[in-house]
Design an enzyme around this catalytic site. Sequence first.
Site, PDB file in Angstrom:
ATOM      1  N   PHE A   1     -59.649  20.021  24.360  1.00  0.00           N
ATOM      2  CA  PHE A   1     -59.186  20.091  25.753  1.00  0.00           C
ATOM      3  C   PHE A   1     -60.262  19.481  26.659  1.00  0.00           C
ATOM      4  CE2 PHE A   1     -57.516  23.833  23.506  1.00  0.00           C
ATOM      5  CZ  PHE A   1     -56.150  23.698  23.685  1.00  0.00           C
TER       6      PHE A   1
ATOM      7  N   ASP B   1     -57.508  15.589  23.873  1.00  0.00           N
ATOM      8  CA  ASP B   1     -56.676  16.069  24.976  1.00  0.00           C
ATOM      9  C   ASP B   1     -55.274  15.513  24.773  1.00  0.00           C
ATOM     10  OD1 ASP B   1     -57.543  17.405  27.883  1.00  0.00           O
ATOM     11  OD2 ASP B   1     -55.610  16.372  27.918  1.00  0.00           O
TER      12      ASP B   1
ATOM     13  N   ASN C   1     -51.981  16.974  20.443  1.00  0.00           N
ATOM     14  CA  ASN C   1     -51.801  18.385  20.754  1.00  0.00           C
ATOM     15  C   ASN C   1     -52.903  19.146  20.010  1.00  0.00           C
ATOM     16  OD1 ASN C   1     -51.079  21.144  20.393  1.00  0.00           O
ATOM     17  ND2 ASN C   1     -48.990  20.622  20.978  1.00  0.00           N
ATOM     18  N   ALA C   2     -53.687  19.907  20.758  1.00  0.00           N
ATOM     19  CA  ALA C   2     -54.870  20.543  20.172  1.00  0.00           C
ATOM     20  C   ALA C   2     -54.505  21.493  19.029  1.00  0.00           C
ATOM     21  CB  ALA C   2     -55.630  21.299  21.250  1.00  0.00           C
TER      22      ALA C   2
ATOM     23  N   ASP D   1     -61.836  24.650  25.515  1.00  0.00           N
ATOM     24  CA  ASP D   1     -61.659  24.947  26.951  1.00  0.00           C
ATOM     25  C   ASP D   1     -60.199  24.708  27.341  1.00  0.00           C
ATOM     26  OD1 ASP D   1     -62.067  25.479  29.620  1.00  0.00           O
ATOM     27  OD2 ASP D   1     -62.907  23.505  30.084  1.00  0.00           O
TER      28      ASP D   1
ATOM     29  N   CYS E   1     -59.954  30.396  31.225  1.00  0.00           N
ATOM     30  CA  CYS E   1     -59.937  30.425  32.692  1.00  0.00           C
ATOM     31  C   CYS E   1     -58.754  31.233  33.198  1.00  0.00           C
ATOM     32  CB  CYS E   1     -59.919  29.009  33.258  1.00  0.00           C
ATOM     33  SG  CYS E   1     -58.550  28.026  32.653  1.00  0.00           S
TER      34      CYS E   1
HETATM   35  N1  SAH Z   1     -62.758  20.922  29.452  1.00  0.00           N
HETATM   36  C1  SAH Z   1     -62.247  20.229  30.616  1.00  0.00           C
HETATM   37  C2  SAH Z   1     -61.136  20.971  31.331  1.00  0.00           C
HETATM   38  C3  SAH Z   1     -59.930  21.270  30.492  1.00  0.00           C
HETATM   39  S1  SAH Z   1     -58.506  21.567  31.429  1.00  0.00           S
HETATM   40  C4  SAH Z   1     -63.394  19.965  31.591  1.00  0.00           C
HETATM   41  O1  SAH Z   1     -64.454  20.572  31.455  1.00  0.00           O
HETATM   42  O2  SAH Z   1     -63.218  19.147  32.486  1.00  0.00           O
HETATM   43  C5  SAH Z   1     -57.296  21.694  30.215  1.00  0.00           C
HETATM   44  C6  SAH Z   1     -56.921  20.394  29.552  1.00  0.00           C
HETATM   45  O3  SAH Z   1     -56.084  20.735  28.455  1.00  0.00           O
HETATM   46  C7  SAH Z   1     -56.141  19.402  30.387  1.00  0.00           C
HETATM   47  O4  SAH Z   1     -56.816  18.174  30.396  1.00  0.00           O
HETATM   48  C8  SAH Z   1     -54.787  19.244  29.652  1.00  0.00           C
HETATM   49  O5  SAH Z   1     -54.339  17.898  29.622  1.00  0.00           O
HETATM   50  C9  SAH Z   1     -55.150  19.692  28.278  1.00  0.00           C
HETATM   51  N2  SAH Z   1     -54.071  20.276  27.453  1.00  0.00           N
HETATM   52  C10 SAH Z   1     -53.154  21.197  27.801  1.00  0.00           C
HETATM   53  N3  SAH Z   1     -52.424  21.567  26.728  1.00  0.00           N
HETATM   54  C11 SAH Z   1     -52.885  20.859  25.667  1.00  0.00           C
HETATM   55  C12 SAH Z   1     -52.567  20.818  24.280  1.00  0.00           C
HETATM   56  N4  SAH Z   1     -51.610  21.596  23.770  1.00  0.00           N
HETATM   57  N5  SAH Z   1     -53.273  19.992  23.491  1.00  0.00           N
HETATM   58  C13 SAH Z   1     -54.258  19.230  23.996  1.00  0.00           C
HETATM   59  N6  SAH Z   1     -54.598  19.229  25.276  1.00  0.00           N
HETATM   60  C14 SAH Z   1     -53.938  20.031  26.117  1.00  0.00           C
END
Ligand code: SAH
Length: 418
Positions: A253, A274, A301-302, A322, A362
């Site tokens: 993420f 991401d 997808n994470a 995150d 968060c």
């Molecule tokens: N770590 C980042 C903030 C993350 S915000 C920083 O420090 O700036 C959350 C992120 O998760 C977003 O960019 C969103 O695109 C991503 N996201 C949401 N669901 C997801 C998923 N299932 N797989 C991968 N990424 C995802």
Amino acid sequence: MTEPRPSKTAAASNKDKNKAMVALPQVRVTRRGAQRVQAGHVWIYRSDIQSTGDAPAAALVSVVDERSRVLGNALYSSASQIALRMVTRATPDGVSWTDLLRQRIAQAVDFRQRHVNNTDAYRVVFSEADSAPGLIVDRYNDLLSFQVLTQAMDPEPVREAMIAELAERLDPVSILERVEPRIRTLEELPERSDGVAYTRAGSEPKTSTIFTMNGVRFHYDAEAGQKTGAFLDQRENYAAAARYAHGRALDVFTYQGGFALHLNPVCEQVAAVDASRPALEVADRNAALNGGREIEWVEANAFDLLRDYSDAASRYDTIVLDPPAFAKTKRVLEGAVRGYKELNLRALKMLKPGGILVTCSCSFHVSESEFLEMLSSAAADAHRRVRILEKRTQSIDHPILLGVPETYYLKCVICEVG
Ligand code: SAH
């Protein structure tokens, strides 16, 4: 929060100056509402209002309890379930909301000057935590961006006072508005669109810039397809993570590369994941700004990716998790905790002995103790011995106001996995 009460002479001189001495509308609250305020909270829900005293939308009002004792002044919303947001417990009638807001902004700026280091990007005003409920202001180097989230922050004279104070205190090139359409609907505010609200005399309006935190450089572009801007609340956690990170690292993420860019100088290899391609494109441009070893940006997808990687027995020395707020409401808490656990369990299994896990939430609705319980259960299931190196929270420019638990939302636990 305590504030000095103005002395009699100050009050008298106010009167002399013929300041708005019109009594404020009086809103009467229930015993439960009064107790909440006395315990330090700043919100009073509509169900705890006995009478609104004909307060108009967006008004500064005087709040009294059932026995007419004054509890302080608050901003009234005619639409939100949070009907009142306290702004002071001491100021007598006669202070205008615009004057009070200017004071709050000046105090917020002073707080950051005292406590924020090593960055030209930080939150300047954090709503309730700065006694300016409904106002968020972020600084990105020479730009400021603000969001209005309540009725009382929206009237033109209030906006003008806010912009004047910010311009005077911080001298930005431009001040940009970011509109939250969902919140404007909830607060029954007229539609608006994003735009430049102010530009310094003699300068051209500016909507993009480069900012630096912990020596790492980032693009900010208010007009890009996907809104850019950083998660400023993680700024100190980026630096903390970099103190422990080593070897082969995976930032899950990553958004625009916040953690990955901080890990790059201290790790041998960094991959970052991401689901959003536009976010990864900015991340890659950010990487180019900083030089150094190439980072592998993975669009995926994470959940799927962690499953595939752990099935393939990929091993890492450092993993950052995150995710976005899984629990946006209390109702979905159980599912959210399951989501966190799945991610953490997989990450724990993928870490080499001595590896570092930086794991964040968060979601305000997932408390610190629930988060630690989840982590502990993931550690047990993974058969790993996990020792906490640091329990951290949001950066100092997002202060936690005691008595208002909603201001404490970010959990960041750094651990060593045996
Ligand atoms: N770590 C980042 C903030 C993350 S915000 C920083 O420090 O700036 C959350 C992120 O998760 C977003 O960019 C969103 O695109 C991503 N996201 C949401 N669901 C997801 C998923 N299932 N797989 C991968 N990424 C995802």
